[in-house]
Scaffold this active site. Structure first.
Site, mmCIF file in Angstrom:
data_model
loop_
_atom_site.group_PDB
_atom_site.id
_atom_site.type_symbol
_atom_site.label_atom_id
_atom_site.label_comp_id
_atom_site.label_asym_id
_atom_site.label_seq_id
_atom_site.Cartn_x
_atom_site.Cartn_y
_atom_site.Cartn_z
ATOM 1 N N ASP A 1 -4.642 4.006 -2.700
ATOM 2 C CA ASP A 1 -3.213 4.375 -2.693
ATOM 3 C C ASP A 1 -2.931 5.442 -3.757
ATOM 4 O OD1 ASP A 1 -3.099 2.247 -0.907
ATOM 5 O OD2 ASP A 1 -2.402 0.826 -2.425
ATOM 6 N N ASP B 1 0.808 -1.225 0.000
ATOM 7 C CA ASP B 1 0.000 0.000 0.000
ATOM 8 C C ASP B 1 0.841 1.277 0.000
ATOM 9 O OD1 ASP B 1 0.821 -0.437 2.676
ATOM 10 O OD2 ASP B 1 -0.979 0.527 3.500
ATOM 11 N N LEU C 1 4.036 1.708 -0.684
ATOM 12 C CA LEU C 1 4.915 1.848 -1.860
ATOM 13 C C LEU C 1 4.096 2.335 -3.055
ATOM 14 C CD1 LEU C 1 6.144 0.209 -4.615
ATOM 15 C CD2 LEU C 1 7.611 1.653 -3.219
ATOM 16 N N LYS D 1 -12.876 8.386 1.992
ATOM 17 C CA LYS D 1 -13.133 7.813 0.663
ATOM 18 C C LYS D 1 -14.193 6.741 0.779
ATOM 19 C CE LYS D 1 -9.014 7.122 1.259
ATOM 20 N NZ LYS D 1 -7.964 6.099 1.290
ATOM 21 N N TYR E 1 0.147 -15.005 1.997
ATOM 22 C CA TYR E 1 1.288 -14.153 2.374
ATOM 23 C C TYR E 1 2.392 -14.912 3.099
ATOM 24 C CZ TYR E 1 -1.819 -10.191 1.513
ATOM 25 O OH TYR E 1 -2.657 -9.278 0.930
ATOM 26 N N ALA F 1 -5.306 -0.667 -5.285
ATOM 27 C CA ALA F 1 -4.583 0.610 -5.233
ATOM 28 C C ALA F 1 -5.435 1.837 -5.567
ATOM 29 C CB ALA F 1 -3.323 0.594 -6.104
ATOM 30 N N ARG G 1 5.182 -13.166 5.162
ATOM 31 C CA ARG G 1 5.755 -11.861 5.492
ATOM 32 C C ARG G 1 6.163 -11.730 6.957
ATOM 33 N NH1 ARG G 1 0.698 -7.717 4.658
ATOM 34 N NH2 ARG G 1 2.378 -6.199 4.776
HETATM 35 P P1 ADP Z 1 -9.605 1.930 -1.008
HETATM 36 O O1 ADP Z 1 -8.946 1.572 -2.299
HETATM 37 O O2 ADP Z 1 -8.651 2.497 -0.023
HETATM 38 O O3 ADP Z 1 -10.471 0.803 -0.492
HETATM 39 P P2 ADP Z 1 -11.941 3.350 -2.078
HETATM 40 O O4 ADP Z 1 -12.499 2.054 -2.575
HETATM 41 O O5 ADP Z 1 -12.840 4.189 -1.266
HETATM 42 O O6 ADP Z 1 -10.594 3.172 -1.259
HETATM 43 O O7 ADP Z 1 -11.466 4.147 -3.361
HETATM 44 C C1 ADP Z 1 -10.605 5.249 -3.294
HETATM 45 C C2 ADP Z 1 -10.976 6.226 -4.375
HETATM 46 O O8 ADP Z 1 -10.932 5.575 -5.646
HETATM 47 C C3 ADP Z 1 -12.374 6.763 -4.257
HETATM 48 O O9 ADP Z 1 -12.461 7.891 -3.401
HETATM 49 C C4 ADP Z 1 -12.665 7.149 -5.681
HETATM 50 O O10 ADP Z 1 -12.075 8.394 -6.001
HETATM 51 C C5 ADP Z 1 -11.970 6.050 -6.471
HETATM 52 N N1 ADP Z 1 -12.924 4.964 -6.719
HETATM 53 C C6 ADP Z 1 -13.011 3.762 -6.112
HETATM 54 N N2 ADP Z 1 -14.037 3.023 -6.615
HETATM 55 C C7 ADP Z 1 -14.615 3.784 -7.573
HETATM 56 C C8 ADP Z 1 -15.705 3.607 -8.483
HETATM 57 N N3 ADP Z 1 -16.439 2.493 -8.495
HETATM 58 N N4 ADP Z 1 -16.001 4.612 -9.337
HETATM 59 C C9 ADP Z 1 -15.276 5.742 -9.367
HETATM 60 N N5 ADP Z 1 -14.233 5.989 -8.538
HETATM 61 C C10 ADP Z 1 -13.906 5.032 -7.653
#
Ligand code: ADP
Length: 309
Positions: free
Chosen positions: A264, A32, A34, A230, A105, A261, A107
């Site tokens: 990330d 994550d 990296l 998010k 994993y 990612a 690790r």
């Molecule tokens: P994580 O990857 O940490 O689980 P999220 O799933 O909330 O975090 O996604 C992080 C960001 O990626 C979101 O805030 C958004 O900008 C984008 N994203 C993730 N899923 C979608 C999607 N289905 N449609 C559009 N953007 C997305």
């Protein structure tokens, strides 16, 4: 602006093997923090933001190759510590006939876990010159309680001279002895941080919340001056100290290929923008733009050529 903003990211990068168990597997690397470092280096290079990755690596050929590739991405490696007798952690992603992915994993004795097993690490030596320090819940999880304290003390030093501390709540339950240990470590991290990057699903998992509303309310109340929540395809919530939370719309993606990612890459673009003076709302929009592109391709670190600006 001629001055460089120096950001250190602490965590673990592992060797990734992807393919069929006992069949052909493709080798790469990932982790994550990296991933965030690479996306931050890419987005920050034209904005005077320099990302350095702090981790433990071995003295083996795999570690050499990781270093070489990070440098090619523009990620600084001066905070890496080579740990004699250790090698990087490893994980496999095996894909079955139906496309289901299973992660396994190795690790527990990785070089990254031993990063703080010396009197002073490169990260601690650099602390007073850092403008920002980023780490995640996974960075905390791989450390012993004593090493975690060393990381917290480093964060305190970065803060003490006006640097920014950024904590990302990535949570992997199986890396922790139990939820209460994780919750206590997260509370310490958040108390030391200026910016909290929160994935709502991880917050919910960490506390076993009955609803996302509960997770959202707790996240908004953390003691950080900047909170970014998010929520996948739903709007990002940004809350600055003393202001009402605002919503920033994400980019609509009709065909999501691989969400690895997403968070990330969002973090990398968000921090590159924010640390070079953008407003939190503009930085969140930049994060959403990059994440939207990353999730339309396979893998954590997509080729730079695939990203349109
Ligand atoms: P994580 O990857 O940490 O689980 P999220 O799933 O909330 O975090 O996604 C992080 C960001 O990626 C979101 O805030 C958004 O900008 C984008 N994203 C993730 N899923 C979608 C999607 N289905 N449609 C559009 N953007 C997305």
């Amino acid at each position: 602006m001629t001055s460089i903003t120096r950001v250190a990211l602490f965590g673990e990068c592992m060797i990734e093997l992807q393919g069929e168990a006992f069949g052909a597997m493709r080798q790469t690397f990932g982790g994550d923090t990296l991933n965030t470092a690479v996306y931050l280096a890419r987005s920050g290079s034209t904005r005077g933001v320099h990302a350095s990755y702090a981790t433990g690596l071995g003295e083996d050929a795999y570690s050499d190759e990781m270093l070489r590739r990070w440098l090619l991405e523009g990620v600084g490696t001066e905070l890496v510590r080579r740990v004699p007798g250790r090698v990087p952690g490893l994980y496999t992603i095996s894909v079955d006939e139906r496309g289901e992915r299973t992660f396994t994993y190795w690790r527990d004795s990785s070089a990254a876990r031993a990063y703080f097993d010396v009197a002073e690490t490169p990260l601690e030596r650099a602390a007073d010159a850092l403008d920002a320090l980023y780490f995640s819940g996974i960075s905390l999880a791989i450390l012993s309680p004593a090493a975690r304290e060393r990381l917290f003390e480093t964060a305190r030093r970065v803060s003490a001279h006006g640097g920014r501390v950024i904590f990302d709540n990535n949570f992997r339950p199986r890396l922790w002895a139990d939820a209460s240990t994780a919750q206590a470590a997260y509370a310490r991290a958040l108390a030391l941080s200026d910016v909290a990057l929160v994935t709502l699903d991880d917050e919910r998992m960490l506390y076993g919340d009955a609803s996302l509303d509960e997770s959202r309310a707790r996240s908004l109340a953390v003691p950080c001056s900047e909170v970014v929540i998010k929520q996948g395809g739903a709007p990002v919530i940004v809350r600055l100290a003393g202001a009402e939370p605002i919503e920033v719309h994400v980019v609509r993606v009709d065909r999501v290929v691989d969400t690895t990612a997403a968070g990330d890459s969002f973090a990398g673009a968000y921090l590159a923008a924010r640390l070079s003076g953008a407003t939190a709302a503009d930085a969140a929009a930049a994060g959403a733009r990059l994440a939207a592109q990353v999730i339309q391709h396979r893998g954590a670190i997509i080729a730079a050529e695939l990203i349109s600006h």
